[in-house]
Design a protein around this motif. Sequence first.
Motif, PDB file in Angstrom:
ATOM      1  N   MET A 257       0.759  -1.434   0.096  1.00 29.71           N
ATOM      2  CA  MET A 257       0.195  -0.102  -0.135  1.00 29.71           C
ATOM      3  C   MET A 257       0.786   1.420   0.357  1.00 29.71           C
ATOM      4  SD  MET A 257      -2.394   1.301   0.084  1.00 29.71           S
ATOM      5  CE  MET A 257      -3.667  -0.402   0.484  1.00 29.71           C
ATOM      6  N   THR A 258       1.872   0.954   0.263  1.00 30.96           N
ATOM      7  CA  THR A 258       2.414   3.077   0.702  1.00 30.96           C
ATOM      8  C   THR A 258       3.473   2.532  -0.797  1.00 30.96           C
ATOM      9  OG1 THR A 258       3.551   1.800   2.898  1.00 30.96           O
ATOM     10  CG2 THR A 258       5.139   3.585   1.297  1.00 30.96           C
ATOM     11  N   GLU A 259       3.772   1.441  -1.705  1.00 27.65           N
ATOM     12  CA  GLU A 259       3.919   1.516  -3.025  1.00 27.65           C
ATOM     13  C   GLU A 259       3.079   2.485  -3.496  1.00 27.65           C
ATOM     14  OE1 GLU A 259       5.013  -1.825  -4.394  1.00 27.65           O
ATOM     15  OE2 GLU A 259       6.771  -2.479  -3.395  1.00 27.65           O
ATOM     16  N   VAL A 260       1.734   1.817  -3.690  1.00 31.38           N
ATOM     17  CA  VAL A 260       0.585   2.331  -4.081  1.00 31.38           C
ATOM     18  C   VAL A 260       0.270   4.119  -3.657  1.00 31.38           C
ATOM     19  CG1 VAL A 260      -2.304   2.682  -4.174  1.00 31.38           C
ATOM     20  CG2 VAL A 260      -0.791   0.513  -4.336  1.00 31.38           C
ATOM     21  N   VAL A 261       0.647   4.255  -2.498  1.00 27.64           N
ATOM     22  CA  VAL A 261       0.398   5.385  -2.037  1.00 27.64           C
ATOM     23  C   VAL A 261       0.741   6.750  -2.335  1.00 27.64           C
ATOM     24  CG1 VAL A 261      -0.115   7.129  -0.415  1.00 27.64           C
ATOM     25  CG2 VAL A 261      -1.329   5.054  -0.269  1.00 27.64           C
ATOM     26  N   THR A 262       2.491   6.359  -2.637  1.00 24.66           N
ATOM     27  CA  THR A 262       3.803   6.889  -2.204  1.00 24.66           C
ATOM     28  C   THR A 262       4.447   7.143  -3.872  1.00 24.66           C
ATOM     29  OG1 THR A 262       5.037   6.140  -1.700  1.00 24.66           O
ATOM     30  CG2 THR A 262       4.372   6.900  -0.107  1.00 24.66           C
ATOM     31  N   GLY A 263       4.368   5.899  -5.039  1.00 29.65           N
ATOM     32  CA  GLY A 263       4.619   6.651  -5.918  1.00 29.65           C
ATOM     33  C   GLY A 263       5.989   5.670  -5.647  1.00 29.65           C
ATOM     34  N   ILE A 264       6.568   4.945  -4.681  1.00 24.61           N
ATOM     35  CA  ILE A 264       7.661   4.366  -4.494  1.00 24.61           C
ATOM     36  C   ILE A 264       7.578   3.060  -4.316  1.00 24.61           C
ATOM     37  CG2 ILE A 264       9.799   4.501  -2.603  1.00 24.61           C
ATOM     38  CD1 ILE A 264       9.103   7.378  -2.287  1.00 24.61           C
ATOM     39  N   ASP A 265       8.668   2.401  -4.554  1.00 25.68           N
ATOM     40  CA  ASP A 265       9.265   0.731  -4.356  1.00 25.68           C
ATOM     41  C   ASP A 265       9.911   0.284  -3.643  1.00 25.68           C
ATOM     42  OD1 ASP A 265      10.730   0.247  -6.496  1.00 25.68           O
ATOM     43  OD2 ASP A 265       8.748  -0.242  -7.820  1.00 25.68           O
ATOM     44  N   LEU A 266      10.031  -1.235  -3.704  1.00 22.49           N
ATOM     45  CA  LEU A 266      10.805  -1.501  -3.296  1.00 22.49           C
ATOM     46  C   LEU A 266      12.216  -2.416  -4.046  1.00 22.49           C
ATOM     47  CD1 LEU A 266      12.745  -1.318  -0.125  1.00 22.49           C
ATOM     48  CD2 LEU A 266      11.263  -2.959   0.416  1.00 22.49           C
ATOM     49  N   ASP A 267      13.272  -2.424  -4.030  1.00 22.49           N
ATOM     50  CA  ASP A 267      14.338  -2.867  -5.605  1.00 22.49           C
ATOM     51  C   ASP A 267      15.451  -3.791  -4.404  1.00 22.49           C
ATOM     52  OD1 ASP A 267      14.579  -4.383  -7.463  1.00 22.49           O
ATOM     53  OD2 ASP A 267      14.995  -2.570  -8.595  1.00 22.49           O
ATOM     54  N   GLY A 268      15.568  -4.226  -5.029  1.00 24.12           N
ATOM     55  CA  GLY A 268      16.766  -5.435  -4.556  1.00 24.12           C
ATOM     56  C   GLY A 268      17.813  -5.794  -5.513  1.00 24.12           C
ATOM     57  N   ASP A 269      19.361  -4.988  -5.214  1.00 26.60           N
ATOM     58  CA  ASP A 269      20.361  -5.229  -6.362  1.00 26.60           C
ATOM     59  C   ASP A 269      20.624  -6.634  -6.566  1.00 26.60           C
ATOM     60  OD1 ASP A 269      21.843  -5.624  -3.806  1.00 26.60           O
ATOM     61  OD2 ASP A 269      22.598  -3.590  -4.655  1.00 26.60           O
ATOM     62  N   GLY A 270      22.194  -7.744  -6.829  1.00 28.82           N
ATOM     63  CA  GLY A 270      21.737  -8.612  -6.579  1.00 28.82           C
ATOM     64  C   GLY A 270      22.361  -9.478  -5.315  1.00 28.82           C
ATOM     65  N   ASP A 271      22.957  -8.089  -4.493  1.00 27.62           N
ATOM     66  CA  ASP A 271      23.838  -8.813  -2.931  1.00 27.62           C
ATOM     67  C   ASP A 271      22.839  -8.686  -2.171  1.00 27.62           C
ATOM     68  OD1 ASP A 271      26.352  -8.737  -4.225  1.00 27.62           O
ATOM     69  OD2 ASP A 271      26.175  -6.766  -3.717  1.00 27.62           O
ATOM     70  N   GLY A 272      21.191  -8.625  -2.402  1.00 30.83           N
ATOM     71  CA  GLY A 272      20.139  -8.922  -1.347  1.00 30.83           C
ATOM     72  C   GLY A 272      20.004  -7.063  -0.751  1.00 30.83           C
ATOM     73  N   VAL A 273      20.880  -6.404  -1.221  1.00 29.19           N
ATOM     74  CA  VAL A 273      20.415  -4.960  -0.407  1.00 29.19           C
ATOM     75  C   VAL A 273      19.299  -3.961  -0.669  1.00 29.19           C
ATOM     76  CG1 VAL A 273      21.709  -2.560   0.946  1.00 29.19           C
ATOM     77  CG2 VAL A 273      22.856  -4.728   0.622  1.00 29.19           C
ATOM     78  N   GLY A 274      18.126  -3.964  -0.478  1.00 27.86           N
ATOM     79  CA  GLY A 274      17.155  -2.906  -0.676  1.00 27.86           C
ATOM     80  C   GLY A 274      17.176  -1.622  -0.615  1.00 27.86           C
ATOM     81  N   ARG A 275      16.873  -0.777  -2.043  1.00 32.67           N
ATOM     82  CA  ARG A 275      16.492   0.547  -1.925  1.00 32.67           C
ATOM     83  C   ARG A 275      15.429   0.931  -2.409  1.00 32.67           C
ATOM     84  NH1 ARG A 275      19.088  -1.757  -6.287  1.00 32.67           N
ATOM     85  NH2 ARG A 275      18.298  -1.118  -8.600  1.00 32.67           N
TER      86      ARG A 275
END
Length: 281
Positions: A257-275
């Motif tokens: 729901m945070t992604e829907v409301v803010t237009g921000i999503d959680l992604d990760g790189d190959g090392d599994g570190v989210g951003r």
Amino acid sequence: MDMNTLREDAQLLHEQVAPHLSDDQADDYDVDALETLFDSYVNTYRVPRNAAFDSVRNHVLKEADVDTEAFWASLRGGDQGTTEEPLPLSECTTDGAWVTVRAKIVELWDPREDSIHQVGLVGDESGRMKFVAWTKSNPPVLEEDTTYTFKDVVVDEYDGNYSLKINSRSEIIEHARDSPEAIGTVGTMTTVYEGVFVAIQSQSGLIKRCTDPECTRVIQQGECSEHGPNEGEFDLRIKGVLDDGESVQECLFTAGMTEVVTGIDLDGDGDGVGRARPHCG
């Protein structure tokens, strides 16, 4: 509402909580500090005046890590005690309140700790709620699909979710499955609330949660309160306050729901570190 009334509330709350505070907490929750907190709730967050006392008290109990069972027990016979008649689970939304409920054991889960006697889900016509029975309280063994009246159980709030704690003062009465008290169909809890965001609380946005697969606690200063030092995994959430002009409601938006409301999503790189990154349409 004039400040004298807020001052009186601050003095009353101080009388209630002071005996339960450690010496190094005394200055943090003196009358002046509590009055400032009341002013913030009423005049900044616009919490209704008749709801402010309970809101501030629950905030102080949680922030100061007060033993809520001991606190409410000290007030028994005063302004806080268990409900005489069973309260619907959907109305068990006051953190630290002592209540009586009549509910059916919907599901039992395997306890993760020796300190937990039983844990699972109870339900009545109004909805469902997690419960925990502590081993040290020596409670009876509860059975699935059986209805019980639970007297003197404590409502607990964690991360926006409510649960019931069975303690040493709790009384549990079993009801036969063909008795008038037996719960039939168990309901679900759905609430619609429309309002304006008036506040975003701390620990919102990009957070880290414990890496233990069965734990969802937020990492603070590099540690999980249950599992100790922990690098954590990234997550998104919003802890906010909504106001519809007549009342306020605390709310918790999970990652989706945070992604829907803010237009921000959680992604990760190959090392599994989210951003967190903005959505690209």
